[in-house]
Design a protein around this motif. Structure first.
Motif, PDB file in Angstrom:
ATOM      1  N   THR A  82      54.628  76.500   4.896  1.00  0.00           N
ATOM      2  CA  THR A  82      55.344  75.251   4.627  1.00  0.00           C
ATOM      3  C   THR A  82      54.714  74.046   5.330  1.00  0.00           C
ATOM      4  O   THR A  82      54.674  72.958   4.763  1.00  0.00           O
ATOM      5  N   HIS A  83      54.223  74.216   6.559  1.00  0.00           N
ATOM      6  CA  HIS A  83      53.762  73.042   7.306  1.00  0.00           C
ATOM      7  C   HIS A  83      52.479  73.263   8.098  1.00  0.00           C
ATOM      8  O   HIS A  83      52.223  72.538   9.060  1.00  0.00           O
ATOM      9  N   PHE A  84      51.665  74.229   7.709  1.00  0.00           N
ATOM     10  CA  PHE A  84      50.478  74.523   8.502  1.00  0.00           C
ATOM     11  C   PHE A  84      49.558  73.307   8.628  1.00  0.00           C
ATOM     12  O   PHE A  84      49.114  72.943   9.720  1.00  0.00           O
ATOM     13  N   GLY A  85      49.272  72.644   7.504  1.00  0.00           N
ATOM     14  CA  GLY A  85      48.425  71.454   7.546  1.00  0.00           C
ATOM     15  C   GLY A  85      49.036  70.340   8.368  1.00  0.00           C
ATOM     16  O   GLY A  85      48.325  69.615   9.081  1.00  0.00           O
ATOM     17  N   ALA A  86      50.351  70.206   8.285  1.00  0.00           N
ATOM     18  CA  ALA A  86      51.029  69.172   9.065  1.00  0.00           C
ATOM     19  C   ALA A  86      50.895  69.424  10.556  1.00  0.00           C
ATOM     20  O   ALA A  86      50.730  68.487  11.345  1.00  0.00           O
ATOM     21  N   PHE A  87      50.929  70.703  10.960  1.00  0.00           N
ATOM     22  CA  PHE A  87      50.773  71.019  12.381  1.00  0.00           C
ATOM     23  C   PHE A  87      49.385  70.633  12.892  1.00  0.00           C
ATOM     24  O   PHE A  87      49.245  70.178  14.033  1.00  0.00           O
ATOM     25  N   ILE A  88      48.372  70.817  12.061  1.00  0.00           N
ATOM     26  CA  ILE A  88      47.007  70.438  12.456  1.00  0.00           C
ATOM     27  C   ILE A  88      46.945  68.950  12.790  1.00  0.00           C
ATOM     28  O   ILE A  88      46.241  68.528  13.716  1.00  0.00           O
ATOM     29  N   LEU A  89      47.699  68.146  12.053  1.00  0.00           N
ATOM     30  CA  LEU A  89      47.723  66.701  12.273  1.00  0.00           C
ATOM     31  C   LEU A  89      48.693  66.307  13.389  1.00  0.00           C
ATOM     32  O   LEU A  89      48.372  65.492  14.260  1.00  0.00           O
ATOM     33  N   LEU A  90      49.880  66.884  13.373  1.00  0.00           N
ATOM     34  CA  LEU A  90      50.934  66.436  14.284  1.00  0.00           C
ATOM     35  C   LEU A  90      50.712  66.853  15.732  1.00  0.00           C
ATOM     36  O   LEU A  90      51.014  66.075  16.652  1.00  0.00           O
ATOM     37  N   ILE A  91      50.208  68.056  15.962  1.00  0.00           N
ATOM     38  CA  ILE A  91      50.051  68.517  17.339  1.00  0.00           C
ATOM     39  C   ILE A  91      49.180  67.559  18.154  1.00  0.00           C
ATOM     40  O   ILE A  91      49.584  67.101  19.238  1.00  0.00           O
ATOM     41  N   PRO A  92      47.971  67.180  17.691  1.00  0.00           N
ATOM     42  CA  PRO A  92      47.187  66.206  18.472  1.00  0.00           C
ATOM     43  C   PRO A  92      47.871  64.847  18.595  1.00  0.00           C
ATOM     44  O   PRO A  92      47.777  64.194  19.641  1.00  0.00           O
ATOM     45  N   LEU A  93      48.553  64.417  17.523  1.00  0.00           N
ATOM     46  CA  LEU A  93      49.223  63.117  17.560  1.00  0.00           C
ATOM     47  C   LEU A  93      50.365  63.116  18.576  1.00  0.00           C
ATOM     48  O   LEU A  93      50.568  62.139  19.305  1.00  0.00           O
ATOM     49  N   ILE A  94      51.117  64.195  18.626  1.00  0.00           N
ATOM     50  CA  ILE A  94      52.200  64.289  19.609  1.00  0.00           C
ATOM     51  C   ILE A  94      51.626  64.344  21.021  1.00  0.00           C
ATOM     52  O   ILE A  94      52.127  63.684  21.947  1.00  0.00           O
ATOM     53  N   MET A  95      50.584  65.124  21.206  1.00  0.00           N
ATOM     54  CA  MET A  95      49.967  65.236  22.530  1.00  0.00           C
ATOM     55  C   MET A  95      49.423  63.893  23.010  1.00  0.00           C
ATOM     56  O   MET A  95      49.592  63.516  24.161  1.00  0.00           O
ATOM     57  N   GLY A  96      48.778  63.176  22.106  1.00  0.00           N
ATOM     58  CA  GLY A  96      48.121  61.929  22.479  1.00  0.00           C
ATOM     59  C   GLY A  96      49.038  60.723  22.524  1.00  0.00           C
ATOM     60  O   GLY A  96      48.805  59.790  23.288  1.00  0.00           O
ATOM     61  N   GLY A  97      50.059  60.732  21.677  1.00  0.00           N
ATOM     62  CA  GLY A  97      50.973  59.599  21.637  1.00  0.00           C
ATOM     63  C   GLY A  97      50.551  58.498  20.689  1.00  0.00           C
ATOM     64  O   GLY A  97      51.364  57.677  20.288  1.00  0.00           O
TER      65      GLY A  97
END
Length: 272
Positions: A82-97
């Motif tokens: 359901t969201h594998f591609g979204a995790f690839i994008l969101l995880i770095p964005l959340i970490m970095g801010g």
């Protein structure tokens, strides 16, 4: 960002808003499901991944390990990827801010991140290119990664020629930025997400469709999206065409989520 709203909250809102928007041709939304994947599966995924997002916000973990954790958490439902591609994008964005910091985090990833990312594939049904020596279905692929000493960034760069999400994380989240800007451009319209998604679909061939059905299929969907933009056919016509052929633009849905995340963090008032 509204007071009291965390980056984790924003990421979950972005995921929920994307899947609930209507009409998004070819994808699961509030008005139609797929035979094996329903709206409820996407909403369950939004909830299940929270602890991985919270760790990302606190920088407790690496990019690869947190993508793997989020993927494992969301594999608890039976609706597939359901969201594998979204995790690839969101995880770095959340970490970095922010986009700049997220891009730097991706560049600093390691071989371990790449190996963790490969482990995450075991919990998805993501399609990859056939006859690829780094194909996740190849039992020797991780050995090849280690031989080449490829980091997560290297792996995404390797995939960027044929994968929109991989290209995004290696080229500075440029399409994410563009999507967020479009969201602000259409601010105040109750169909903001659908309009932005349709515009993206008219400008970019979706690589998820391309991997499943070939380049011509992804181009045909883009051409029909242009026809919608020009008033020659309706969004429902395009939706019906995509559903009849099994064309689901999942890569652009992932980009839509990351764009929503940035727009929400920059003050997009979805609740006006």
């Amino acid at each position: 960002m509204k007071p009291g709203i965390s980056r984790t909250d924003l990421a979950q809102l972005a995921m929920a808003f994307e899947v609930c928007a209507w009409n998004k041709p070819g994808n699961v939304d509030r008005c139609h499901d797929y035979p094996d994947t329903r709206l409820e599966h996407f909403l369950a995924s939004v909830i299940y991944c929270r602890s991985a997002f919270e760790k990302a916000e606190l920088r407790k973990g690496s990019v690869g390990s947190l993508i793997r954790e989020a993927t494992i958490l969301t594999s608890r439902h039976k609706g597939g990827n359901t969201h594998f591609g979204a995790f690839i994008l969101l995880i770095p964005l959340i970490m970095g801010g922010n986009i700049k910091e997220a891009s730097e985090i991706v560049r600093q990833t390691t071989l371990e991140d790449a190996l963790d990312f490969y482990d995450a594939f075991a919990y998805t049904a993501v399609r990859v290119r056939e006859k690829d020596e780094l194909d996740i279905n190849n039992p020797k692929a991780k050995e090849e990664l280690q031989r080449r000493k490829m980091t997560f960034f290297d792996l995404m760069k390797y995939s960027s020629t044929h994968d929109l999400v991989a290209r995004e994380v290696t080229e500075g989240f440029t399409l994410t930025r563009y999507t967020a800007d479009l969201i602000f451009l259409y601010q105040g319209d109750k169909n903001t997400i659908s309009k932005v998604f349709l515009k993206l679909l008219s400008e970019y061939p979706d690589t998820f469709i391309e991997k499943k059905y070939g380049t011509r299929a992804s181009e045909l969907v883009r051409e029909k999206a242009i026809m919608v933009m020009e008033g020659e056919i309706t969004p429902l016509d395009l939706d019906e065409f995509c559903l009849d052929n099994g064309y689901n633009p999942g890569s652009l849905a992932d980009i839509m989520i990351s764009g929503l995340y940035i727009a929400l963090g920059e003050g997009w008032d979805w609740d006006q």
